[in-house]
Design an enzyme around this catalytic site. Structure first.
Site, PDB file in Angstrom:
ATOM      1  N   TYR A 150       0.847  -1.194   0.000  1.00 27.77           N
ATOM      2  CA  TYR A 150       0.000   0.000   0.000  1.00 27.77           C
ATOM      3  C   TYR A 150       0.888   1.251   0.000  1.00 27.77           C
ATOM      4  CZ  TYR A 150      -3.490   3.410   1.616  1.00 27.77           C
ATOM      5  OH  TYR A 150      -4.309   4.504   1.741  1.00 27.77           O
ATOM      6  N   LYS A 154       1.189   4.215  -2.923  1.00 27.71           N
ATOM      7  CA  LYS A 154       0.940   5.627  -2.637  1.00 27.71           C
ATOM      8  C   LYS A 154       2.193   6.470  -2.900  1.00 27.71           C
ATOM      9  CE  LYS A 154      -3.368   5.380  -1.375  1.00 27.71           C
ATOM     10  NZ  LYS A 154      -4.424   6.027  -2.203  1.00 27.71           N
TER      11      LYS A 154
END
Length: 254
Positions: A150, A154
């Protein structure tokens, strides 16, 4: 003249709040989401408030759905604000994680925004003077142990946006990267190992208002909230201690 916006992940959480604030300021907004039930509920609630919102349904992680959504948007009006808010997560020790799920995280969180942005730019659908918004994460500054993929996605968004911004500046298109910290959403609740302090998380409506302000001011970067800005600063100047705190707060509780 009616201004148009597109917001991915708009059926709930940050995406919904951003679509609502854009609608409140006169934008005709198209939301993109995978959850038909939530999308229908959100559309009904916002239409009752006389906001001009519609939804496109599909899974941004599936190439066929992504192509269909891109084609549908390319056939529509020029887009004044494009917000990439859709995101999924997979938490736990990476070595023991489901790698197919981790690939899905990258597909939705990174590949889809790049693909959709490229398709709409090639079609000439981002209006001159428009804004593209990428919802990154405070993890860019402080790390996210237990959700490394994740965090990677990002970070990828932030890096992509940084390089895209000067290329689009001659067309008058602004690129804004938002780095939210803990936000009071179902997504955060779902993946957090400890929700006892959920009330301290930033309400999505507050975050959305900050995003709208940054769009209006044509900012390139937004870390919303004093506490988050302080954390970002600490992560930059004291990375070791901050990473240890994040490990204790997140990873050790998984």
């Amino acid at each position: 003249m009616v201004r148009h916006a597109v917001v991915t992940g708009a059926a709930e959480g940050i995406g919904r709040a951003v679509m609502e604030v854009l609608g409140t300021h006169g934008y005709a907004a198209v939301g993109v989401d995978i959850n038909a039930d939530l999308a229908a509920q959100t559309q009904q609630v916002l239409k009752e408030r006389k906001l001009d919102v519609t939804f496109l349904l599909g899974d941004l992680g599936l190439p066929a759905d992504l192509d269909r959504i891109a084609a549908s948007l390319a056939a529509g009006p020029a887009i004044d604000v494009l917000v990439h808010s859709a995101g999924i997560n997979c938490v736990g020790a990476f070595a023991q994680s489901d790698l197919a799920r981790q690939r899905a995280v990258l597909d939705v969180n990174l590949r889809a925004p790049l693909h959709l942005t490229g398709a709409l730019l090639r079609a000439g659908k981002i209006a001159q003077g428009g804004t593209i918004v990428f919802i990154s994460s405070l993890s860019h500054y402080v790390s996210y142990p237990g959700a490394a993929v994740y965090g990677a996605g990002k970070d990828g968004l932030a890096s992509y946006a940084r390089s895209l911004a000067p290329a689009l500046a001659p067309q008058g298109i602004n690129v804004l990267v938002v780095y939210p910290g803990p936000t009071r959403t179902a997504h955060a609740r779902r993946y957090s190992p400890d929700n006892r302090r959920e009330a301290r998380r930033m309400p999505p409506e507050v975050l959305a208002a900050a995003v709208y302000g940054a769009i209006a001011r044509r900012q390139r970067r937004l870390v919303p909230g004093f506490g988050n800005r302080l954390s970002a600063l600490a992560g930059r100047w004291l990375p070791g201690p901050v990473e240890r705190i994040m490990k204790k707060t997140l990873y050790d509780k998984l």
